[in-house]
Design an enzyme around this catalytic site. Structure first.
Site, PDB file in Angstrom:
ATOM      1  N   ASP A  14       0.841  -1.318   0.154  1.00 12.51           N
ATOM      2  CA  ASP A  14      -0.114   0.001  -0.112  1.00 12.51           C
ATOM      3  C   ASP A  14       0.750   1.239  -0.077  1.00 12.51           C
ATOM      4  O   ASP A  14       2.400   0.930   0.217  1.00 12.51           O
ATOM      5  CB  ASP A  14      -0.921   0.002   1.285  1.00 12.51           C
ATOM      6  CG  ASP A  14      -1.666   1.200   1.517  1.00 12.51           C
ATOM      7  OD1 ASP A  14      -2.331   1.591   0.654  1.00 12.51           O
ATOM      8  OD2 ASP A  14      -1.513   1.731   2.430  1.00 12.51           O
ATOM      9  N   ASP A  16      -0.130   5.278   0.954  1.00 18.28           N
ATOM     10  CA  ASP A  16      -0.410   6.020   2.192  1.00 18.28           C
ATOM     11  C   ASP A  16      -0.431   5.404   3.244  1.00 18.28           C
ATOM     12  O   ASP A  16      -0.949   4.441   3.562  1.00 18.28           O
ATOM     13  CB  ASP A  16      -1.757   6.793   2.128  1.00 18.28           C
ATOM     14  CG  ASP A  16      -1.778   7.742   0.894  1.00 18.28           C
ATOM     15  OD1 ASP A  16      -1.115   8.519   0.619  1.00 18.28           O
ATOM     16  OD2 ASP A  16      -2.525   7.191  -0.196  1.00 18.28           O
ATOM     17  N   ASP A 176      -1.471  -0.958   5.835  1.00 19.73           N
ATOM     18  CA  ASP A 176      -1.552  -0.438   7.143  1.00 19.73           C
ATOM     19  C   ASP A 176      -3.245  -0.071   7.592  1.00 19.73           C
ATOM     20  O   ASP A 176      -3.417   0.423   8.639  1.00 19.73           O
ATOM     21  CB  ASP A 176      -1.087   0.913   7.082  1.00 19.73           C
ATOM     22  CG  ASP A 176      -1.541   1.776   6.625  1.00 19.73           C
ATOM     23  OD1 ASP A 176      -2.216   1.552   5.266  1.00 19.73           O
ATOM     24  OD2 ASP A 176      -2.208   3.072   7.014  1.00 19.73           O
TER      25      ASP A 176
END
Length: 226
Positions: A14, A16, A176
């Protein structure tokens, strides 16, 4: 990763909150967008729980944080205000997380292929990685608007793996948030959840591990491969 041959493996990240700490720039652009509609800017601590599902979702969460109903606002002009500000200020404050770049380099040196699967739009994802001189490390960068359905749909990750020239049976997702976890589970992939990102925390499943630093991310990847 010394002595570990990772040839044939694809590690999907991922963007961000996983590779890049983009929260400061996203926070500034979100507040610019909200203020354009006469809404109160959100404090920095609140932005972490708003990232992960794309800019429009973030704006909707910002409206809700104001105690307002999103139905009272036309999201499109707010989104355009957000994008204009973000494009002009991209990576003013955003930086890779500690040891992220060195970890990517170690993966590549060990023979792995790295890719990015993000709910950012394609152009913005490429702009972030280009500005930070990181794009060349990834065999594929696949944004939300480059696929029929974005994360948490697992097809987003599968298309990213294929775009990188990899195979699903030898791939790992690193993210995250619950969005990343659900997408990895939908794609049938093991998942590494980085706890230093933005969340929300995943529900969890047997293949999930939770490192606190990029050094621990590397150890987790090695454990999954063994």
């Amino acid at each position: 990763m010394t002595g570990t041959d990772m040839t044939g493996w694809t590690i999907v990240f991922d963007l961000d909150g996983t590779l890049i700490d983009t929260a400061p720039d996203l926070h500034a652009s979100l507040n610019h967008s909200l203020e354009s509609a006469g809404l109160t800017p959100v404090p920095f601590y609140a932005i972490r729980g708003m990232i992960g599902e794309g800019a429009k979702a973030m704006i909707r969460k910002g409206i809700t944080w104001n105690g307002d109903d999103e139905a009272n606002h036309d999201i499109e002009p707010l989104w355009e205000a957000f994008l204009a500000h973000y494009r002009e200020n991209i990576c003013r404050l955003s930086r890779p997380f500690p040891d992220a770049v060195a970890s990517i380099d170690r993966l590549l040196e060990a023979g792995a292929v790295c890719a990015v699967c993000t709910n950012k739009t394609q152009k913005l994802a490429e702009a972030v990685l280009d500005t930070l001189n990181l794009s060349g490390r990834f065999s594929a960068i696949v944004g939300a608007d480059a696929v029929p359905e974005k994360k948490p749909n697992g097809d987003h990750i599968i298309r990213t793996i294929k775009a990188a020239g990899g195979m699903e049976r030898r791939a790992i997702m690193v993210g995250d948030s619950q969005t990343d976890e659900r997408a990895a589970r939908d794609a049938g992939l093991p998942f590494v959840f980085v706890t230093f990102g933005y969340g929300p925390e995943p529900e969890g499943f047997p293949d999930m591990v939770t490192p606190n630093t990029y050094k621990e991310v590397m150890a987790a990847i090695r454990t999954i491969m063994s």
